[in-house]
Enzyme design. Structure first.
Site, mmCIF file in Angstrom:
data_model
loop_
_atom_site.group_PDB
_atom_site.id
_atom_site.type_symbol
_atom_site.label_atom_id
_atom_site.label_comp_id
_atom_site.label_asym_id
_atom_site.label_seq_id
_atom_site.Cartn_x
_atom_site.Cartn_y
_atom_site.Cartn_z
ATOM 1 C CG HIS A 463 3.549 -15.132 -2.449
ATOM 2 N ND1 HIS A 463 2.854 -14.104 -1.834
ATOM 3 C CD2 HIS A 463 2.950 -16.275 -2.044
ATOM 4 C CE1 HIS A 463 1.880 -14.604 -1.089
ATOM 5 N NE2 HIS A 463 1.923 -15.916 -1.191
ATOM 6 N N PRO A 464 7.824 -16.544 -4.644
ATOM 7 C CG PRO A 464 9.204 -18.431 -4.798
ATOM 8 C CD PRO A 464 8.092 -17.840 -3.985
#
Length: 528
Positions: A463-464
Site C-alpha cells: 500500500h505505498p
C-alpha cells in the site's frame, strides 16, 4: 494529438480513461507499460498464488536496505498490466475510516473530507447487497460477498468473538471496528479489476485509444507547461501531444519517478544526476509511506480444507480447476485473505490502529516460497504508520527502476503498535474456534526477542502512498485540484497524492481518487 494523455493503466488511470472519454468531443489516450489483462491467472481469483511465483504482470521492485528491518531489502510488487495492481491484488474492498479523509481536508485540502469523498465511493460501486446510506448499487465496480468462503475463515471470526471482539458485517459501513468477512471485487466467480469495471466497457469508443507496451520516459515540457509525453514502444521512441492535460496515474512509485525524470523535483538532486531542472519542487518523491506488516503462521496438519501443499491438497486444487473452468465456482474463487479484523491494540485508542488479514494457507515470502502442509496465516499491519521514506532516481536512465526507501519501522511508534498487534493476534489464534493448530509464530517471546523477530519478518502489505503529496505547503507536490505546482497542464491522480495513508487497503480509495479527478478535469475544461 490528444486532449488528454493518461500515463498508467492502473486503478485510477482506468477510471480516468473511462470517465473522460464519456465526452465524445475529446480524444483520450491511456498509456500502459504492460500488456492487456488476458491471462487466466488474472481473471481466476486464486491465480494470485501463481502470479506471485512467476512475477507475471508485475514490476517486482525491491526497496533499498531498510535499517528498521535489520538491513533487509523489502519487496514492492506493482501491477504491470491493464488494471495495474487491481489485476494482481487480493481484491479486498476497503475504504478506510472517515477520520482519514477529514484529516486530509484539515491539512488544507478542501473538497477531500469524508462528506466530499463518500459520493465518489458510492458512484464507483455496484454492491450486490444493494444501495444504502453507505453503498452504491449503480456503479461500474462490482463488490460482493464471497459465495463459498472457506470454513476456516468463519472459524477465525468466531475466534475473534471468543477473544472479546464484536463481529462486523460491513467494514465499509457506519464503523470499521470488529472481526468479519471481507467484501471483494469479484463478479461471476472472476476478479473484477479496474480494467474490467471501467475500461472494457469503454474500449469501443472511437475517441479512446488504449496503448499497451508503452513505457513513458518523461513528460514533454515547453517552459513550465506540459505538452505531451515521450514513450518507448517496441524499441521505438515516440512523442504524443496533449492539447489540454497530461495526467500521471503511474502509482506511488512511478509517478514521482516520472516527475523527476522530467526535471520536476529537488533541484540539487536532479543536477547531481545530470537531469536538467525545469522546476525545483522539493516535495517530489518525499513522504513515501506504507502499511508495515508481519505474518504469523500456524501449522495445522488436520485442517485439510485449507489450501496447502500435500497430496490431498493437490487433488483439491485439480478438482477446483475443473470446477472453475466449467462453472466459475469452487475453491479457486477464493482470494485467500477472506476474513480479517480492524482492532485497537490498546483500550485508550480512539479507533482501530491495526488490521488483520486471515489467510487460509501458510504464507511466507509474499507467496513466492513453498511451505509444506496445511495451516493458516494472519497478517498484522499498522494502519497509520508514522515512518516516512522517499522515492528517488537511481540514475538519469528512464528504464532504471526507481530507488525506493519506505523507511519501514524508522519511527518507534510503528514498531510498538506492530508488536502489540502481534500479541493481540496470537491471542485470537489461540481461541477454541481454531483448535487443531499449533502455536503461532513468535509465541512466548519477551519484548526484546519479539522486536528482533518483527524486524526480521516485517515488510509491505502493498500500500505505498504519499510520494506526490497533496497540500498547500512548500513540501507538497499537488494542490487540492491535483495540479502539479508550478506546471500548467499536468496533474497527478493516484495513491501518491494521499497526504496520509488511509486505514485499510488502498485500492478502493485510489478508484475514488480517479473518480474525483475526472470531475476536477472536466470542471477545469468547462471553465476554459
Amino acid at each position: 494529438m490528444y486532449d488528454y494523455l493518461i500515463v498508467g493503466g492502473g486503478s485510477a488511470g482506468c477510471v480516468l480513461a473511462a470517465r473522460l472519454s464519456e465526452d465524445p468531443d475529446v480524444r483520450v489516450a491511456l498509456l500502459e507499460a504492460g500488456e492487456a489483462d488476458r491471462s487466466a491467472l488474472i481473471h481466476c481469483p486464486a491465480g494470485i498464488a501463481l502470479m506471485a511465483r512467476t512475477g507475471q504482470a508485475n514490476w517486482a521492485f525491491e526497496t533499498v536496505a531498510q535499517s528498521g528491518l535489520d538491513g533487509r531489502a523489502g519487496y514492492q510488487p506493482r501491477g504491470k498490466v491493464l488494471g495495474g495492481s487491481s489485476s494482481i491484488n487480493a481484491m479486498i474492498y476497503i475504504r478506510g475510516q472517515r477520520e482519514d479523509y477529514d484529516a486530509w481536508a484539515a491539512a488544507g485540502n478542501p473538497g477531500w473530507g469524508w462528506a466530499d469523498v463518500l459520493p465518489y465511493f458510492k458512484r464507483s460501486e455496484h454492491n450486490e447487497r444493494g444501495a444504502d446510506a453507505w453503498h452504491g448499487a449503480a456503479g461500474p465496480l462490482n463488490v460482493m460477498d464471497l459465495p463459498e468462503p472457506n470454513p476456516w475463515s468463519r472459524r477465525f471470526i468466531e475466534a475473534g468473538r471468543q477473544a472479546g471482539f464484536a463481529e462486523n458485517r460491513d467494514f465499509n459501513g457506519e464503523h470499521q471496528e470488529g472481526v468479519g468477512m471481507y467484501q471483494v471485487t469479484h463478479r461471476g466467480g472472476e476478479r473484477f479489476s479496474a480494467a474490467k469495471a471501467y475500461l472494457t466497457p469503454a474500449l469501443d469508443r472511437p475517441n479512446l485509444d488504449v496503448v499497451t507496451g508503452a513505457q513513458v520516459l518523461k513528460v514533454v515540457l515547453e517552459g513550465c507547461r506540459a505538452t505531451g509525453v515521450e514513450l518507448l514502444q517496441g524499441g521505438t521512441r515516440r512523442v504524443l501531444a496533449a492539447r489540454r492535460e497530461v495526467i500521471l496515474s503511474a502509482g506511488a512509485l512511478q509517478s514521482p519517478q516520472l516527475l523527476l525524470l522530467s526535471g520536476i523535483g529537488p533541484g540539487a538532486e536532479l543536477q547531481a544526476l545530470g537531469v536538467p531542472v525545469v522546476h525545483d519542487l522539493p516535495g517530489v518523491g518525499r513522504h513515501l509511506h506504507d502499511h508495515p506488516d508481519v505474518v504469523l503462521l500456524v501449522d495445522a496438519p488436520g485442517a485439510k480444507e485449507t489450501v496447502g501443499v500435500s497430496a490431498g491438497g493437490a487433488l483439491r486444487v485439480l478438482a477446483g480447476v475443473q470446477q472453475w473452468r466449467s462453472r466459475r465456482r469452487g475453491l479457486l474463487t477464493t482470494n485467500f485473505a477472506e476474513s480479517g479484523a480492524f482492532l485497537r491494540t490498546r483500550a485508550d485508542e480512539m479507533r482501530p490502529d491495526v488490521q488483520l488479514h486471515f489467510v487460509i494457507g501458510k504464507l511466507v515470502d509474499h507467496g513466492r516460497s513453498t511451505v509444506w502442509g496445511h495451516g493458516w496465516s494472519a497478517h498484522v499491519c499498522v494502519l497509520r504508520p508514522q515512518s516516512r521514506g522517499r522515492v528517488t532516481l537511481r540514475a538519469a536512465d528512464p528504464l532504471a527502476p526507481p530507488r525506493i526507501d519506505p523507511g519501514f519501522l524508522d519511527h518507534p511508534d510503528d514498531l510498538r503498535r506492530l508488536m502489540d498487534g502481534v500479541r493481540l493476534t496470537q491471542r485470537i489464534l489461540a481461541q477454541p474456534a481454531l483448535a487443531g493448530g499449533g502455536r503461532p509464530s513468535a509465541s512466548g517471546l519477551d519484548d526484546t526477542a519479539l522486536e528482533h523477530w518483527v524486524r526480521q519478518h516485517a515488510d509491505t502489505i502493498y500500500h505505498p502512498v504519499g510520494s506526490c503529496r497533496m497540500g498547500p505547503g512548500r513540501g507538497d507536490v499537488v494542490d487540492a485540484e491535483l495540479r502539479v505546482k508550478g506546471i500548467q497542464g499536468l496533474r497527478v491522480a493516484d495513491a501518491s497524492i494521499m497526504p496520509s495513508i488511509v486505514s485499510g487497503n488502498t485500492n478502493a480509495p485510489t478508484l475514488m481518487i480517479g473518480e474525483k479527478a475526472a470531475d476536477l478535469v472536466r470542471r477545469a475544461a468547462a471553465l476554459v
